[in-house]
Scaffold this motif. Sequence first.
Motif, PDB file in Angstrom:
ATOM      1  N   ILE A 214     -60.297  45.581 -46.151  1.00 41.93           N
ATOM      2  CA  ILE A 214     -59.794  44.102 -46.654  1.00 41.93           C
ATOM      3  C   ILE A 214     -58.527  44.609 -47.184  1.00 41.93           C
ATOM      4  N   VAL A 215     -58.216  45.434 -48.018  1.00 43.85           N
ATOM      5  CA  VAL A 215     -56.878  45.989 -48.543  1.00 43.85           C
ATOM      6  C   VAL A 215     -56.066  46.421 -47.327  1.00 43.85           C
ATOM      7  N   ILE A 216     -56.600  47.231 -46.545  1.00 44.85           N
ATOM      8  CA  ILE A 216     -55.913  47.925 -45.344  1.00 44.85           C
ATOM      9  C   ILE A 216     -55.422  46.882 -44.429  1.00 44.85           C
ATOM     10  N   LEU A 217     -56.186  45.956 -44.016  1.00 36.38           N
ATOM     11  CA  LEU A 217     -55.869  44.727 -43.110  1.00 36.38           C
ATOM     12  C   LEU A 217     -54.907  43.804 -43.795  1.00 36.38           C
ATOM     13  N   GLU A 218     -55.055  43.461 -45.297  1.00 37.33           N
ATOM     14  CA  GLU A 218     -53.869  43.066 -46.119  1.00 37.33           C
ATOM     15  C   GLU A 218     -52.554  43.421 -45.828  1.00 37.33           C
ATOM     16  N   ASP A 219     -52.677  44.974 -46.041  1.00 42.18           N
ATOM     17  CA  ASP A 219     -51.224  45.901 -45.941  1.00 42.18           C
ATOM     18  C   ASP A 219     -50.737  45.755 -44.474  1.00 42.18           C
ATOM     19  N   GLN A 220     -51.538  45.703 -43.464  1.00 46.51           N
ATOM     20  CA  GLN A 220     -50.980  45.577 -42.078  1.00 46.51           C
ATOM     21  C   GLN A 220     -50.626  44.209 -41.887  1.00 46.51           C
TER      22      GLN A 220
ATOM     23  N   GLU B 264     -49.180  42.220 -44.168  1.00 51.77           N
ATOM     24  CA  GLU B 264     -48.038  41.982 -44.811  1.00 51.77           C
ATOM     25  C   GLU B 264     -46.740  42.658 -43.999  1.00 51.77           C
ATOM     26  N   GLU B 265     -47.098  44.009 -43.327  1.00 49.71           N
ATOM     27  CA  GLU B 265     -46.005  44.666 -42.634  1.00 49.71           C
ATOM     28  C   GLU B 265     -45.647  43.893 -41.458  1.00 49.71           C
ATOM     29  N   ALA B 266     -46.788  43.488 -40.915  1.00 47.43           N
ATOM     30  CA  ALA B 266     -46.370  42.679 -39.379  1.00 47.43           C
ATOM     31  C   ALA B 266     -45.574  41.455 -39.564  1.00 47.43           C
ATOM     32  N   LEU B 267     -45.848  40.668 -40.758  1.00 53.45           N
ATOM     33  CA  LEU B 267     -45.196  39.548 -41.059  1.00 53.45           C
ATOM     34  C   LEU B 267     -43.622  39.990 -41.531  1.00 53.45           C
ATOM     35  N   ARG B 268     -43.433  41.085 -42.132  1.00 54.39           N
ATOM     36  CA  ARG B 268     -42.278  41.593 -42.438  1.00 54.39           C
ATOM     37  C   ARG B 268     -41.094  41.916 -41.222  1.00 54.39           C
ATOM     38  N   LEU B 269     -41.920  42.710 -40.290  1.00 49.94           N
ATOM     39  CA  LEU B 269     -41.232  42.969 -38.992  1.00 49.94           C
ATOM     40  C   LEU B 269     -41.115  41.822 -38.068  1.00 49.94           C
ATOM     41  N   ASN B 270     -41.779  40.800 -38.045  1.00 50.07           N
ATOM     42  CA  ASN B 270     -41.668  39.501 -37.411  1.00 50.07           C
ATOM     43  C   ASN B 270     -40.518  38.892 -38.129  1.00 50.07           C
ATOM     44  N   GLU B 271     -40.400  38.731 -39.339  1.00 49.01           N
ATOM     45  CA  GLU B 271     -39.336  38.166 -40.029  1.00 49.01           C
ATOM     46  C   GLU B 271     -38.061  38.867 -39.444  1.00 49.01           C
ATOM     47  N   GLU B 272     -37.875  40.191 -39.566  1.00 56.48           N
ATOM     48  CA  GLU B 272     -36.747  40.848 -39.262  1.00 56.48           C
ATOM     49  C   GLU B 272     -36.363  40.633 -37.897  1.00 56.48           C
ATOM     50  N   LEU B 273     -37.366  40.417 -36.890  1.00 55.17           N
ATOM     51  CA  LEU B 273     -36.793  40.187 -35.608  1.00 55.17           C
ATOM     52  C   LEU B 273     -36.631  38.898 -35.088  1.00 55.17           C
ATOM     53  N   ARG B 274     -36.800  37.859 -36.151  1.00 54.12           N
ATOM     54  CA  ARG B 274     -36.408  36.552 -35.901  1.00 54.12           C
ATOM     55  C   ARG B 274     -34.884  36.327 -36.595  1.00 54.12           C
ATOM     56  N   LYS B 275     -34.477  37.190 -37.558  1.00 51.39           N
ATOM     57  CA  LYS B 275     -33.198  37.003 -37.875  1.00 51.39           C
ATOM     58  C   LYS B 275     -32.053  37.215 -36.918  1.00 51.39           C
ATOM     59  N   PRO B 276     -31.204  36.471 -36.719  1.00 55.88           N
ATOM     60  CA  PRO B 276     -29.969  36.534 -35.908  1.00 55.88           C
ATOM     61  C   PRO B 276     -29.311  37.918 -35.825  1.00 55.88           C
ATOM     62  N   PRO B 277     -28.848  38.496 -34.882  1.00 60.09           N
ATOM     63  CA  PRO B 277     -28.053  39.682 -34.968  1.00 60.09           C
ATOM     64  C   PRO B 277     -26.762  39.427 -35.674  1.00 60.09           C
ATOM     65  N   THR B 278     -26.374  40.549 -36.275  1.00 61.30           N
ATOM     66  CA  THR B 278     -25.028  40.563 -37.193  1.00 61.30           C
ATOM     67  C   THR B 278     -24.054  41.187 -36.162  1.00 61.30           C
ATOM     68  N   ALA B 279     -22.910  40.506 -36.283  1.00 61.44           N
ATOM     69  CA  ALA B 279     -21.704  41.174 -35.397  1.00 61.44           C
ATOM     70  C   ALA B 279     -21.196  42.344 -36.150  1.00 61.44           C
TER      71      ALA B 279
END
Length: 114
Positions: free
Chosen positions: A91-97, A99-114
């Motif tokens: 469970i802890v491993i899956l929670e960690d995975q 959390e990391e996937a959500l963090r990466l998803n959030e980064e990818l949704r950010k508009p690119p900076t100029a």
Amino acid sequence: MTQEAHPLTPRTPATTDRLDDDDYPAYTMGRAAEMIGTTPGFLRAIGEARLITPLRSAGGHRRYSRYQLRVAARARELVDAGTPIEAACRIVILEDQLEEALRLNEELRKPPTA
């Protein structure tokens, strides 16, 4: 004659960096177990379940980081609630995975900076 550092002398950057580093293996097994309110046997068991892999000192003693202690504390919460240790570790491993996937998803949704 050697000069000893005064207790309030600022620490060197290398020492400060290690103290601020969540991955620095600063805690012995006994101290780690005490900090999260468990036994060394519990830490060995979650190590055997491959939830955490402590680093080893030059003398072969297990050393734990703050990050590993947070992971171990979460596993302990689940075990205390009646979850078998192997399941708690998974469970802890899956929670960690997740959390990391959500963090990466959030980064990818950010508009690119100029």
